[in-house]
Design an enzyme around this catalytic site. Structure first.
Site, PDB file in Angstrom:
ATOM      1  N   ASP A   8       0.884  -1.168   0.000  1.00 22.84           N
ATOM      2  CA  ASP A   8       0.000   0.000   0.000  1.00 22.84           C
ATOM      3  C   ASP A   8       0.923   1.218   0.000  1.00 22.84           C
ATOM      4  OD1 ASP A   8      -2.241   1.691   0.224  1.00 22.84           O
ATOM      5  OD2 ASP A   8      -2.060   1.711   2.410  1.00 22.84           O
ATOM      6  N   GLU A  67      -1.299  -1.397  -4.914  1.00 18.52           N
ATOM      7  CA  GLU A  67      -2.506  -0.625  -5.201  1.00 18.52           C
ATOM      8  C   GLU A  67      -2.254   0.346  -6.350  1.00 18.52           C
ATOM      9  OE1 GLU A  67      -5.413   0.771  -2.011  1.00 18.52           O
ATOM     10  OE2 GLU A  67      -4.352   2.606  -2.545  1.00 18.52           O
ATOM     11  N   ASP A 139      -2.364   0.884   7.339  1.00 20.06           N
ATOM     12  CA  ASP A 139      -1.614   0.744   6.085  1.00 20.06           C
ATOM     13  C   ASP A 139      -1.167  -0.697   5.857  1.00 20.06           C
ATOM     14  OD1 ASP A 139      -1.538   3.542   5.093  1.00 20.06           O
ATOM     15  OD2 ASP A 139      -0.524   3.885   7.004  1.00 20.06           O
TER      16      ASP A 139
END
Length: 173
Positions: A8, A67, A139
């Site tokens: 992430d 991502e 996160d």
């Protein structure tokens, strides 16, 4: 068996999560955050690259999932996020890892069942799916959710390929 590293990305905090997939079973290997406390962007990018490289060396993943960039309201933030993604991807490619990208909405849909899920819902479902004793940091939970999404997407793709092969051989009707 496969080991998947989920990332992430962020220019200040980059979450990572590592899971093992054996068939349909997922198990937790590790997670955390790469925190960049320096102010200048080039130094932060260097720390992200070094951190991701270290994680790859430690866990020896088979796949790298990250991502995708979303359109932020602040162009400067979007550019910094893109640069953080870029150095993480370069770290993976330098280690010969295949890179897969997933939209945040797809990750939330896969893990929670709702594409507009809240961070707390993602944390709860990651905890449940991986049988963790507590919710991971936000996160890190997002990174684990990205890795879980890769497992589900690749599992579905494999099943579809097998179905097509069986259909071509006349085994399915």
């Amino acid at each position: 068996m496969a080991i998947i590293l989920g990332i992430d990305p962020g220019s200040r905090v980059t979450g990572y999560g590592v899971i093992r997939q054996v068939g349909r079973q997922l198990s937790y290997l590790g997670s955390g955050c790469i925190r960049t406390k320096v102010d200048d962007l080039p130094s932060r990018l260097k720390l992200i690259y070094a951190g991701v490289t270290e994680i790859i060396t430690q866990f020896q993943p088979d796949f790298f999932a990250i991502e995708q960039v979303f359109m932020a309201k602040n162009a400067d933030s979007a550019l910094k996020l893109g640069q953080a993604r870029g150095v993480a991807i370069v770290a993976a490619v330098n280690q010969e890892l295949p890179v897969f990208e997933y939209a945040a909405r797809q990750v939330k849909q896969t893990v929670v069942g709702i594409g507009s899920a809240e961070k707390s819902q993602v944390q709860h479902m990651v905890r449940t799916m991986l049988k963790l004793p507590a919710n991971p940091q936000a996160d890190a939970a997002d990174a684990l959710a990205i890795a879980i999404t890769h497992c589900h997407v690749s599992q579905n793709a494999m099943q579809m390929s097998e179905s097509r092969l069986n259909l071509a051989r006349g085994r399915l009707r």
